[in-house]
Write a protein that holds these residues in place. Structure first.
Motif, PDB file in Angstrom:
ATOM      1  N   ALA A 154      25.603  10.721  41.572  1.00  0.00           N
ATOM      2  CA  ALA A 154      24.669  10.672  40.436  1.00  0.00           C
ATOM      3  C   ALA A 154      25.241   9.839  39.292  1.00  0.00           C
ATOM      4  CB  ALA A 154      24.361  12.083  39.957  1.00  0.00           C
ATOM      5  N   ARG A 155      26.536  10.017  38.996  1.00  0.00           N
ATOM      6  CA  ARG A 155      27.152   9.261  37.901  1.00  0.00           C
ATOM      7  C   ARG A 155      27.214   7.775  38.211  1.00  0.00           C
ATOM      8  NH1 ARG A 155      32.516  10.756  36.997  1.00  0.00           N
ATOM      9  NH2 ARG A 155      32.448   9.856  34.934  1.00  0.00           N
ATOM     10  N   MET A 156      27.501   7.420  39.469  1.00  0.00           N
ATOM     11  CA  MET A 156      27.585   6.010  39.829  1.00  0.00           C
ATOM     12  C   MET A 156      26.213   5.328  39.755  1.00  0.00           C
ATOM     13  SD  MET A 156      30.362   6.202  42.915  1.00  0.00           S
ATOM     14  CE  MET A 156      29.838   4.686  43.649  1.00  0.00           C
ATOM     15  N   LYS A 157      25.150   6.056  40.140  1.00  0.00           N
ATOM     16  CA  LYS A 157      23.808   5.469  40.076  1.00  0.00           C
ATOM     17  C   LYS A 157      23.316   5.332  38.644  1.00  0.00           C
ATOM     18  CE  LYS A 157      22.329   7.042  44.593  1.00  0.00           C
ATOM     19  NZ  LYS A 157      21.624   8.097  45.302  1.00  0.00           N
TER      20      LYS A 157
ATOM     21  N   LYS B 175      25.473   1.965  33.970  1.00  0.00           N
ATOM     22  CA  LYS B 175      24.904   0.631  33.762  1.00  0.00           C
ATOM     23  C   LYS B 175      23.542   0.490  34.435  1.00  0.00           C
ATOM     24  CE  LYS B 175      29.177  -1.837  32.953  1.00  0.00           C
ATOM     25  NZ  LYS B 175      30.069  -2.920  33.326  1.00  0.00           N
ATOM     26  N   SER B 176      22.717   1.519  34.251  1.00  0.00           N
ATOM     27  CA  SER B 176      21.398   1.541  34.875  1.00  0.00           C
ATOM     28  C   SER B 176      20.384   2.026  33.846  1.00  0.00           C
ATOM     29  CB  SER B 176      21.419   2.484  36.080  1.00  0.00           C
ATOM     30  OG  SER B 176      20.117   2.764  36.505  1.00  0.00           O
ATOM     31  N   GLN B 177      19.121   1.757  34.101  1.00  0.00           N
ATOM     32  CA  GLN B 177      18.057   2.223  33.210  1.00  0.00           C
ATOM     33  C   GLN B 177      17.753   3.703  33.429  1.00  0.00           C
ATOM     34  OE1 GLN B 177      16.491   0.427  30.776  1.00  0.00           O
ATOM     35  NE2 GLN B 177      18.011  -1.151  31.228  1.00  0.00           N
ATOM     36  N   LYS B 178      18.116   4.217  34.598  1.00  0.00           N
ATOM     37  CA  LYS B 178      17.805   5.613  34.923  1.00  0.00           C
ATOM     38  C   LYS B 178      18.735   6.558  34.174  1.00  0.00           C
ATOM     39  CE  LYS B 178      15.846   5.256  39.514  1.00  0.00           C
ATOM     40  NZ  LYS B 178      15.991   5.676  40.902  1.00  0.00           N
ATOM     41  N   PRO B 179      18.191   7.640  33.632  1.00  0.00           N
ATOM     42  CA  PRO B 179      19.058   8.640  32.988  1.00  0.00           C
ATOM     43  C   PRO B 179      19.787   9.485  34.036  1.00  0.00           C
ATOM     44  CG  PRO B 179      16.764   9.289  32.822  1.00  0.00           C
ATOM     45  CD  PRO B 179      16.776   7.937  33.437  1.00  0.00           C
TER      46      PRO B 179
END
Length: 195
Positions: A149-152, A155-159
């Protein structure tokens, strides 16, 4: 807006999710996944002094604690408490099932049964396959779920709550795209090759 009254006799997780009907299919993990009904999953480290004390910590609190890794969210338990609460709401919207049951299923599916250890004979290191203890299986499953979960989310738009919900649902469905399932299969494949 009228506030829903909650009976003090039957604690529900976050005031919403019932502990009744949540079943653990894996008999070896039954003692180490704590589903004792509590309002708030917060024990303040009362388990620290006892051997195998973390087996009595609610499984949701252990998930929150695993999310507090060094970096952005270190020590922000209140923030991660609300992240997990929103993730459970998202899990319910995605699956229509009790999020506690989905979390237990994800832990069962992403817990490796076999891994390797290093054995040294006369200066030569051998990797030998060993069975994993049930306590370590739960620890590894929680680590893989939160790492994915932390890796996804990084630096992503998803919270974080959205990626956590997706990871838990994917692991519960035994989806090979799940980070936790990939790590489990990798560990078991390495152990199988070093038998």
């Amino acid at each position: 807006m009228e506030r829903e009254t909650i009976s003090p006799l039957e604690p529900k997780l976050f005031g919403k999710w019932d502990y009744d009907g949540v079943e653990i299919r894996d008999p070896s993990l039954k003692k180490y996944i704590c589903l004792k009904p509590v309002w708030t999953p917060y024990t303040a480290g009362r388990h620290e002094k006892r051997r195998f004390g973390k087996a009595e910590v609610p499984i949701v609190e252990r998930l929150i604690n695993k999310l507090m890794r060094p970096g952005r969210n270190m020590g922000k338990k209140a923030k991660l408490y609300s992240v997990v609460e929103r993730a459970f709401d998202l899990i319910y919207l995605m699956t229509g099932q009790n999020p506690l049951q989905v979390l237990v299923r994800a832990i069962e599916n992403s817990a490796p049964r076999e891994e390797t250890t290093r054995i040294m004979y006369g200066g030569i290191v051998y990797h030998v396959a060993v069975d994993v203890s049930p306590q370590r299986r739960v620890d590894l499953a929680l680590r893989f779920l939160t790492e994915g979960a932390r890796m996804k989310a990084f630096k992503s738009q998803k919270p974080l709550e959205e990626t956590l919900a997706e990871e838990i649902v994917a692991a519960a469905n035994d989806d090979p795209k799940s980070y936790a399932i990939q790590k489990k299969e990798e560990i078991e494949r390495i152990a199988l090759s070093s038998r």
